[in-house]
Design an enzyme around this catalytic site. Structure first.
Site, PDB file in Angstrom:
ATOM      1  CD  GLU A  52       4.936  -4.975 -10.988  1.00 18.08           C
ATOM      2  OE1 GLU A  52       4.329  -5.541 -11.910  1.00 18.08           O
ATOM      3  OE2 GLU A  52       4.552  -3.909 -10.477  1.00 18.08           O
ATOM      4  CG  HIS A  88       5.956  -2.365  -7.458  1.00 16.98           C
ATOM      5  ND1 HIS A  88       4.915  -3.116  -7.934  1.00 16.98           N
ATOM      6  CD2 HIS A  88       5.715  -2.170  -6.133  1.00 16.98           C
ATOM      7  CE1 HIS A  88       4.059  -3.357  -6.944  1.00 16.98           C
ATOM      8  NE2 HIS A  88       4.522  -2.796  -5.844  1.00 16.98           N
ATOM      9  N   GLY A 132       0.874  -1.177   0.000  1.00  9.91           N
ATOM     10  CA  GLY A 132       0.000   0.000   0.000  1.00  9.91           C
ATOM     11  C   GLY A 132       0.903   1.216   0.000  1.00  9.91           C
ATOM     12  CB  SER A 139       4.538  -3.721  -2.375  1.00 10.14           C
ATOM     13  OG  SER A 139       4.624  -2.500  -3.059  1.00 10.14           O
ATOM     14  CB  ALA A 140       4.349  -0.642   1.461  1.00  9.03           C
TER      15      ALA A 140
END
Lengths: 230, 230
Positions: free
Chosen positions: B185, B149, B79, B112-113
């Site tokens: 990714e 990413h 997020g 991700s985050a």
């Protein structure tokens, strides 16, 4: 309110043709957003001289606050927004720039990161947080946010990172966040006192908390963004 | 050093097939990176149940620190990285997560985050700074940075914003900045004690201050990143 601002989405060149709006011949250049301040100043100086402007650089001033006090015009160039904002606070010129522009009518031009720091905060920059500034609050020449280099979603892309629109929507999930003007490359905002006009060759996209997004054509009057409700 | 980490570039699903590496059946989920924590927890819970995992959510715990203290595994979802890090500090769990993972060997998964906050700092996130965390220093389960990413430059693009590589290069212009592993990714890093292995289906790109960038294939041993020199 005497402010006179030219807030450009991307590089200097795109704002060059609009510099007459600022009605200034001398510019104090702020090269803080790039690491090599000498090289950046040389590039800006060459470019501005061809447009008929004399350029002093803030990083060459012995006393930055005094340099801002006697500036006839201020131009803050692009690069990394976090580095730029931290350097502005480190050299203690944030309040002085605000005072000169808002009270004395000194023309201000910003491109990319220089546009971000002119707004209420840098919370809608696209840059990486490579250094930690003392706050995200910025010079506050306008009471809303701008997202420079605004990008539309490419529906053919398989990339899973958030789109620019999703990122701005996340900002508006936070409490009391103002409008965000997405300035596509090629567009810029001219602010004269309490009047704001979209200039350039591309549309801009306005994001307001709890409302539908709206597209504006070049030439649009965006003065409503200057009131506190935004 | 008992750490056991799975640091995924993008969404949970891509890490799902690799969860066995973590050797845990229960997971404490941290939904702080998204605004709607209930909805995010529901999604994660459904997904993990199909993989045979029980999920508790940190936002449902009366005492977050105690919830971390009794966790069998920790999963931090993606997020907005700024929102996530600020919430981790607000709920005072940063040091406790670090202690549980580094000293007690509690498995950690991030996507991700959740991968950004597992590293030395969030300085190489792609996200917008929508809230101001008390520092960019993060949980520090590894002594380098990751850019999730990671995107290669599209040479057909006319976009003038900085490429991902240029942004990471700007980070390395600052003093004492560690290596940055660009995880495309589809790729992820498995860390078991002092051993780090690249997993997944895509190459990773390593940026080290003052050196040429290097590409690594899936299966590569990246244990050298775990030493302090990086």
């Amino acid at each position: 309110m005497k402010r006179r601002l030219l807030l450009v989405s991307n590089s200097t060149l795109h704002g060059g043709g609009y510099l007459d709006h600022l009605k200034s011949r001398g510019m104090l250049f702020v090269p803080y957003a790039l690491h090599d301040r000498d090289a950046y100043t040389k590039t800006a100086r060459n470019k501005f001289q061809t447009l008929g402007y004399e350029v002093d650089s803030l990083h060459e001033a012995e006393d930055p606050v005094r340099a801002v006090r006697k500036a006839e015009g201020i131009f803050i160039g692009g690069g990394n927004t976090f580095r730029l904002l931290k350097s502005l606070y480190d050299s203690k010129v944030v309040m002085e720039i605000r005072k000169r522009v808002m009270e004395d009518g000194v023309p201000y031009m910003g491109s990319s990161a220089g546009t971000n720091v002119a707004t209420i905060s840098i919370s809608t920059t696209n840059d990486m947080p490579i250094v930690y500034p003392p706050t995200f609050a910025a010079i506050g020449l306008v009471p809303f946010n701008i997202n420079p280099h605004y990008l539309d979603h490419d529906s053919s892309s398989r990339h899973m990172g958030e789109t620019r629109e999703q990122r701005i929507t996340q900002y508006h999930e936070e409490a009391d966040t103002p409008s965000v003007l997405g300035l596509r490359e090629g567009s810029m905002l001219l602010v004269e006192g309490n009047k704001a006009t979209l200039l350039g060759t591309t549309k801009a996209r306005l994001f307001t908390r709890g409302k539908q997004t709206v597209e504006y054509d070049p030439g649009s009057d965006l003065s409503f963004l200057l009131t506190d409700a935004h």
